[in-house]
Enzyme design. Structure first.
Site, PDB file in Angstrom:
ATOM      1  N   GLU A   1       0.890  -1.009   0.582  1.00 16.74           N
ATOM      2  CA  GLU A   1      -0.398  -0.438   0.350  1.00 16.74           C
ATOM      3  C   GLU A   1       0.987   1.082   0.380  1.00 16.74           C
ATOM      4  OE1 GLU A   1      -2.640   2.320  -0.305  1.00 16.74           O
ATOM      5  OE2 GLU A   1      -3.210   0.626  -0.275  1.00 16.74           O
TER       6      GLU A   1
ATOM      7  N   CYS B   1     -12.246   0.323 -11.374  1.00 20.86           N
ATOM      8  CA  CYS B   1     -13.235   0.690 -10.326  1.00 20.86           C
ATOM      9  C   CYS B   1     -13.304   2.155 -11.457  1.00 20.86           C
ATOM     10  CB  CYS B   1     -14.236   0.920  -9.237  1.00 20.86           C
ATOM     11  SG  CYS B   1     -12.762   2.383  -8.458  1.00 20.86           S
TER      12      CYS B   1
END
Length: 483
Positions: free
Chosen positions: A148, A246
């Site tokens: 991350e 997305c």
């Protein structure tokens, strides 16, 4: 109601497939998302979970591409995120479309070189929905490196990994562009859920398309090209890379996949996803990518492509220098025996063999065995999980070890099952009177595990008249649903 920039509507109208209707697309974008969850099979079976939640009035509709995923209906007064079942990691609140990328990566599980001992990379992991889904698909075996880039989100990622009982991870905090350099051709499979424009999220964020600009889309695409090339370089020959977003614009989706194919025309093979699940062909492009428009499955908009690396490709940069001062050392045989004896005697936990016991100062840790080949290659924020701290006499088990090793408990003699109200009290950091627990021996018994639904909640010290709460302070909850 969602606010959609007219420039976006003009742009996307030119990309909408002929068999889909623009008015239906706009209408779908205006509807709220259906609530969806994924059952965490690292802790509970789907059947057992449904029985528990149906008793609370939940209704389940299967999500066609994920056996553990469901659209759910429940009393609006209920807050699933504050339920005991959520806190103890029996399920993850996850949008249905976001379950597609891990399913695509593992759709040929055990039919290729991908198996339970695989080494997998999740390039952009937080908050952890896909990471924990991958861990469940891997059955908590092998090695899963979860990266991350955002420092603040690494903490959230770790909290979810711990809550869901994932034990074979190593967490990193890097720009995803470095993996092709540092970990060249190290991974059997890679998931790159790339940072994107988020056009598909308008059903949960009404402002997602309010300020849409084409220049922003093209800027993000340049970053995505660098990320996918780095991921492709980190992939072993024969391995698979899933690229997902997305968002809906081809600039960030199909064009990124064609970019990597143009860069490595002899090494890139697109793996079609038109048979991934029933009716998946409704969302498939000619290349076999999944381009999920929100009206097709009444979900978020999403894009998923699977890319196979057929042969090795040249390394772009020289191997970086080895990292120095790795702070852990392997436990000696006697030290391993001592910690194993403590866990067995105190909690009936059998130390698993597929992990390495490591020591840092006065801390005992458990590392996935496959991690040994990554020592020195780059820095890791957190590897495996902490087993215990060393005391003057003996050890003090860590909460995360109890959660991660729950399926290695040989019998329940050191486990106290709580009812719902007692579980709520425990999770709020309170001690529990032993007189409230029917049939419990009131003889002081030292450290023990408390559970609910026969799944661990944490550790208490049985003092005779009460169970002293040992839940870590940062995990104590102020609000928990009592239904």
């Amino acid at each position: 109601m969602a606010q959609i920039n007219p420039d976006y509507l003009t742009h996307i109208a030119a990309e909408l497939p002929e068999h889909l209707d623009m008015d239906e697309f706009i209408s779908a974008c205006q509807r709220p998302l259906r609530k969806s969850i994924r059952v965490n099979t690292l802790k509970i079976s789907v059947a057992d979970f449904k029985l528990i939640m149906q008793s609370k009035g939940w209704e389940f509709e299967p999500i066609p591409w994920c056996n553990e995923g469901f659209w759910v209906i429940h009393d609006e007064k209920q807050q699933p995120g504050n339920s005991v079942e959520h806190i103890q990691g029996l399920f993850y609140i996850q949008e249905a479309s976001s379950m597609l990328p891990p399913e695509a990566l593992f759709d040929d599980f055990n039919t290729t070189n991908l198996d339970n001992q695989s080494i997998v990379l999740d390039v952009a992991s937080a908050p952890g929905s896909k990471t924990t889904q991958l861990a469940a698909l891997m059955q908590n075996q092998g090695l899963l490196i979860a990266n991350e880039y955002s420092a603040s989100r690494v903490k959230i990622l770790h909290a979810n990994v711990q809550r869901m009982g994932v034990r074979q991870t190593a967490l990193t905090h890097f720009d995803g562009k470095v993996f092709g350099e540092y970990l060249y051709e190290k991974f059997d499979a890679i998931l790159l859920d790339a940072p994107c424009g988020g056009e598909g999220t308008v059903r949960k964020d009404v402002n997602a398309l309010k300020n849409w600009q084409l220049d922003d889309v093209t800027d993000i695409a340049e970053t995505q090209k660098q990320l996918i090339e780095s991921a492709f370089l980190a992939l072993k020959p024969g391995g698979s890379l899933v690229y997902s977003t997305c968002t809906l614009s081809q600039i960030e989706n199909q064009q990124i996949c064609h970019f990597i194919q143009q860069q490595y025309p002899d090494s890139v093979e697109f793996s079609p996803l038109n048979h991934l699940f029933k009716n998946s062909e409704k969302a498939c492009t000619p290349e076999g990518f999944l381009h999920v428009w929100p009206q097709i499955f009444d979900s978020e908009g999403f894009f998923v492509a699977k890319i196979r690396k057929t042969v090795s490709v040249p390394r772009l940069k020289k191997c970086p220098k080895q990292q120095r001062n790795f702070p852990f050392v392997s436990a000696k045989a006697k030290q391993t025996e001592e910690i194993a004896e403590y866990l067995a005697k105190s909690f009936n936990i059998n130390l698993p063999q597929q992990f390495d016991v490591m020591i840092r100062d006065d801390e005992y840790w458990l590392f996935p065995a496959q991690f040994s080949e990554f020592i020195g290659l780059m820095r890791f924020q957190r590897i495996g999980f902490k087993l215990a701290d060393v005391l003057k006499k003996g050890f003090k088990v860590k909460h995360e070890a109890i959660i991660a090793l729950s399926d290695f408990v040989s019998n329940q003699d050191r486990v106290i099952e709580l009812n719902r109200s007692q579980a709520v009290e425990f999770l709020m950091g309170r001690d529990i009177p032993t007189s409230d627990i029917e049939g419990l021996d009131t003889t002081p018994a030292g450290e023990m595990i408390v559970s609910f639904h026969h799944k661990p909640l944490g550790v208490v010290k049985h003092l005779g008249h009460r169970l002293k709460n040992n839940l870590p302070r940062e995990l104590v909850k102020d609000k928990i649903e009592t239904i």
